[in-house]
Design an enzyme around this catalytic site. Structure first.
Site, mmCIF file in Angstrom:
data_model
loop_
_atom_site.group_PDB
_atom_site.id
_atom_site.type_symbol
_atom_site.label_atom_id
_atom_site.label_comp_id
_atom_site.label_asym_id
_atom_site.label_seq_id
_atom_site.Cartn_x
_atom_site.Cartn_y
_atom_site.Cartn_z
ATOM 1 N N GLU A 155 0.864 -1.183 0.000
ATOM 2 C CA GLU A 155 0.000 0.000 0.000
ATOM 3 C C GLU A 155 0.898 1.230 0.000
ATOM 4 O O GLU A 155 1.899 1.272 0.722
ATOM 5 C CB GLU A 155 -0.911 0.012 1.226
ATOM 6 C CG GLU A 155 -1.768 1.270 1.356
ATOM 7 C CD GLU A 155 -2.662 1.246 2.584
ATOM 8 O OE1 GLU A 155 -3.061 0.136 3.002
ATOM 9 O OE2 GLU A 155 -2.953 2.322 3.131
ATOM 10 N N GLU A 160 -2.377 11.536 3.047
ATOM 11 C CA GLU A 160 -3.017 10.993 4.232
ATOM 12 C C GLU A 160 -3.083 12.121 5.248
ATOM 13 O O GLU A 160 -2.078 12.483 5.860
ATOM 14 C CB GLU A 160 -2.219 9.804 4.773
ATOM 15 C CG GLU A 160 -2.906 9.067 5.896
ATOM 16 C CD GLU A 160 -2.153 7.794 6.262
ATOM 17 O OE1 GLU A 160 -2.793 6.743 6.337
ATOM 18 O OE2 GLU A 160 -0.925 7.850 6.463
#
Length: 350
Positions: A155, A160
């Site tokens: 990932e 984020e």
């Protein structure tokens, strides 16, 4: 198959005898074409456009995720009918959390999460956006995720954010037992354990130093560009606020080697980024964490989620997402002319 745009580029290169040239295009435009980037083994390559996600066709090749996690992600038909996903008249793509409904305490708020139908193994991913979601109780993310059992195909978290912070976080996750990465950062710290099964699934993360990388200040600058380069040389992330976007990105001929030091980079010396990151889809959605008490936000997370006004800034505003692929050039060439004709014939055989 190479596109007409690609052939035009290669034809221009075939007329040159130097490594780069300037030409006068029709209608007075002036364009710089560079022969290419250089791999660590000395081979040369170009980044050629593979896919464009933008405007009225943006959602055509994305699937809507429909589950509670802990946000309530809605299906495609509901997202469009409720105004949580749409394309504005100028082609700007909007995805947002519900900001009109008061909720009971503990209820989930409607939001959107989408995943590309196409999977990638390497590429240059360039996201141009005006705004990313922010606010107390808001956890946006833009990432790529491998198919199969998480985290064994990797990932890559490119954006984020959490609450109304002003700094983006870049994070990698891999399967347990994978070798540690050497992680170059711009914050002076190395975070080397990317094992997604360790440390509460935190992976190895780097917080960007710039206040223009996330949150209200990023939006106030008119947004910007996030770029992720994933190839045999490693995985690197850059971010540029609007006024600092490199001209080669604007021109559609990206040259990452000219962008300066990335905000975070995985060194391939201790692992193979092609082996540990496999079959990745592109995802927009939410990231949820249990850190509200240290966020500086008022009250409790559950209380903030109840109030729709808290989500007035919880929107993605996207101009485009472009994915480029590498086109290898000859390792040993005598001129740009022979290089270009080699590429043209190779393209005809793809």
């Amino acid at each position: 198959m190479l596109t007409i745009h690609d052939f035009l580029c290669l034809f221009i290169l075939s007329m040159a005898s130097a490594s780069a040239l300037f030409i006068d295009l029709p209608r007075g435009f002036r364009q710089r074409w560079s022969v290419g980037e250089v791999n660590s083994n000395g081979t040369t390559y170009l980044w050629l456009l593979e896919d464009t996600y933008e405007g009225d066709t943006f959602f055509d090749t994305f699937d809507f995720y429909n589950a509670s996690d802990p946000t309530h992600y809605v299906n495609e038909s509901y997202a469009f009918s409720a105004g949580l996903a749409y394309v504005e008249s100028d082609g700007v793509v909007i995805m947002k959390g519900d900001n009109t409904t008061w909720l009971a305490e503990g209820a989930y708020r409607d939001s959107v999460r989408i995943s590309s139908q196409k999977e990638y193994n390497t590429g240059l991913f360039i996201l141009d956006l005006n705004m990313a979601p922010w606010g107390c109780g808001v956890w946006p993310a833009f990432w790529t995720l491998g198919s199969g059992t998480w985290p064994y195909t990797g990932e890559i978290d490119i954006i984020e954010g959490v609450h109304d912070n002003e700094h983006n976080q870049v994070t990698w996750h891999t399967g347990s037992g994978k070798p540690f990465f050497t992680l170059f950062t711009t914050d002076g710290k190395n975070n080397t354990d990317c094992d997604g099964d360790a440390n509460d699934n935190s992976g190895c993360g780097v917080t960007e130093w710039s206040r223009a990388s996330y949150g209200p200040y990023f939006d106030a600058q008119g947004g910007g560009v996030f770029a992720m380069k994933w190839d045999v040389n490693g995985i690197a992330i850059w971010s540029f606020y609007r006024a600092a976007i490199p001209q080669d990105i604007k021109d559609g001929i990206p040259a990452p080697s000219t962008w300066g030091t990335p905000v975070a980079q995985l060194d391939p010396a201790y692992c193979n980024p092609i082996e540990y990151f496999v079959n990745h889809s592109i995802i927009f959605g939410d990231w949820a964490g249990n850190d509200y008490t240290t966020s500086g936000c008022p009250g409790t997370c559950a209380e903030r989620i109840m109030d729709p006004a808290n989500f007035n800034n919880a929107s993605w505003s996207i101009n485009s997402l472009k994915v480029y692929r590498t086109q290898l050039l000859n390792a040993h060439i005598s001129s740009a002319r022979s290089l270009a004709w080699t590429l043209i014939f190779a393209g005809l055989l793809l």
